[in-house]
Scaffold this active site. Structure first.
Site, mmCIF file in Angstrom:
data_model
loop_
_atom_site.group_PDB
_atom_site.id
_atom_site.type_symbol
_atom_site.label_atom_id
_atom_site.label_comp_id
_atom_site.label_asym_id
_atom_site.label_seq_id
_atom_site.Cartn_x
_atom_site.Cartn_y
_atom_site.Cartn_z
ATOM 1 N N ALA A 240 0.824 -1.208 0.000
ATOM 2 C CA ALA A 240 0.000 0.000 0.000
ATOM 3 C C ALA A 240 0.857 1.255 0.000
ATOM 4 C CB ALA A 240 -0.928 -0.010 1.216
ATOM 5 N N GLU A 243 2.861 1.210 -4.161
ATOM 6 C CA GLU A 243 2.157 1.266 -5.443
ATOM 7 C C GLU A 243 1.312 2.524 -5.612
ATOM 8 O OE1 GLU A 243 -0.271 -1.755 -8.358
ATOM 9 O OE2 GLU A 243 -0.593 -1.928 -6.198
ATOM 10 N N CYS A 351 -7.215 4.399 5.551
ATOM 11 C CA CYS A 351 -5.789 4.077 5.477
ATOM 12 C C CYS A 351 -5.005 4.658 6.658
ATOM 13 C CB CYS A 351 -5.221 4.613 4.165
ATOM 14 S SG CYS A 351 -3.451 4.359 3.966
#
Length: 414
Positions: A240, A243, A351
């Site tokens: 995570a 990319e 996130c």
């Protein structure tokens, strides 16, 4: 109420036309209906949810599980060894909340802020490399020279990867993210898995001031992370944290080059870069789909009945261009009043690395705009090559030049 379509007559929207312009596909489908039963390129049946209100609700609906144990067929996502699969993206409460509490103790804003100087220094070094290429060749590829290495350098700092191992580490990660074939993908995952196992063992024996050491030390009363949880979390942070940032730096720069008035505004006032990054996250985020979900019971989304165990894809890219949510959604505008978006998640799966991702992208764009004020595309826009699937839309390379006039150079020269 809409009934499911027969599996043998499902439309296949993710074709070459989609690759050329994914947003046109989402716009066409969303105009027809808010939810569609479609087939992926491999034939897997999925439900595609397109409108912003339904996508946002779905992201926080506890009945939509991310755990593959609830899948009864269709697309189940990236195949990983069991030891890497038990990460935050694939588990539901209460295990998710337990892991999140432990991880958040190590992944604090204070720790992220201590990385700022490292990120800035790495961005300057990579900008030096880009400048060298631009003076020794007709053009340079921002993806290979700047956008891809920067997040991996940051991850290397986060994990305190030994300098001698960083090139091998980066090469394996790049192979995993863009594999030539299935065998190379499996080999890269296996190599990275072993690398992380060895790194965790090293940190257990000699803790340092890095994220892995902090995760090993993290406790919640008598609870702590198991070995598999440590390694799978490290793998998730690697995936995570590399990319998405890689792709957003390159597609973000391209978006700015395609909007010269917005670019000039940022060059004249770099203080606008944080809000520009929020608009880029909405407008051109490379991950077009949230991680697949599986209803734990029969549910209804926008009047469509979806059976328990079916695969549901919440389309972030379509939600971010929903005219019912964003006025003139196809317009890129760094001054947009409403800068909320779903690019970094929503609800329980928001996130944890969002502050770091924002910081990386802001520093990357600030560095590029400051160091290369005359930067321009080195090839016509229609010649750019994209890596497009039903899940993502990202540049393979981004040839740029600092020439004041458009140079007729071949892409291979970059």
């Amino acid at each position: 109420m809409t009934s499911p379509a027969s599996a043998d007559v499902l439309p296949r929207p993710f074709d070459q036309t989609h690759s050329a312009d994914p947003y046109a596909t989402y716009r066409r489908l969303s105009t027809q209906a808010p939810v569609h039963r479609v087939a992926l390129p491999d034939g897997s049946p999925v439900w595609l949810v397109l409108q912003e209100t339904d996508v946002r609700t779905g992201l926080s609906d506890p009945r939509l599980s991310v755990n593959k144990a609830h899948a009864s067929g269709g697309y189940t996502g990236f195949d990983l060894p069991p030891a890497l699969d038990a990460n935050l993206l694939n588990i539901d409460p209460d295990d998710h909340l337990r892991l999140r509490r432990l991880v958040s103790r190590a992944f604090t804003p204070r720790h992220v802020e201590t990385l700022r100087a490292h990120v800035e220094a790495a961005a300057e070094r990579l900008a030096d490399d880009l400048a060298h290429q631009l003076t020794s060749a007709p053009c340079a590829d921002v993806v290979a020279t700047f956008a891809n290495p920067l997040p991996l350098t940051v991850i290397g700092d986060l994990f305190d990867v030994p300098v001698r191992d960083r090139q091998t580490f980066s090469d394996q990660v790049n192979t995993m993210l863009d594999p030539p074939g299935r065998e190379q993908l499996a080999a890269a995952i296996s190599t990275i898995h072993q690398f992380l196992l060895d790194l965790v063992a090293t940190r257990r024996a000699a803790p340092g001031d890095d994220l892995l050491s902090a995760l090993i030390a993290a406790r919640d009363e008598d609870d702590r992370l198991t070995e598999d949880e440590l390694v799978s979390l490290a793998f998730l942070i690697l995936m995570a944290g590399s990319e998405n940032s890689q792709h957003l730096i390159s597609t973000g720069l391209l978006t700015l080059l395609n909007h010269p008035a917005q670019l000039a505004a940022l060059q004249n006032n770099p203080a606008l870069i944080p809000q520009a990054v929020e608009e880029l996250l909405r407008y051109t985020h490379p991950n077009h789909m949230a991680i697949r979900r599986f209803p734990t019971e029969d549910i209804e989304i926008a009047g469509t009945r979806i059976r328990a165990g079916d695969t549901v894809l919440l389309c972030l890219a379509s939600a971010h261009r929903d005219p019912a949510r964003y006025p003139d959604p196809d317009r890129f505008d760094i001054h947009r009043d409403d800068q909320t978006h779903l690019a970094l998640g929503h609800g329980m799966h928001y996130c944890l690395g969002a502050p770091l991702a924002r910081m990386e992208i802001q520093i990357a764009l600030r560095t590029l705009l400051h160091r290369f004020p005359q930067l321009t595309l080195a090839v016509p826009r229609q010649q750019l090559k994209w890596r497009t699937s039903f899940r993502s839309h990202a540049l393979k390379l981004l040839p740029v030049t600092t020439h004041t006039t458009f140079p007729p150079v071949p892409e291979a020269a970059c």
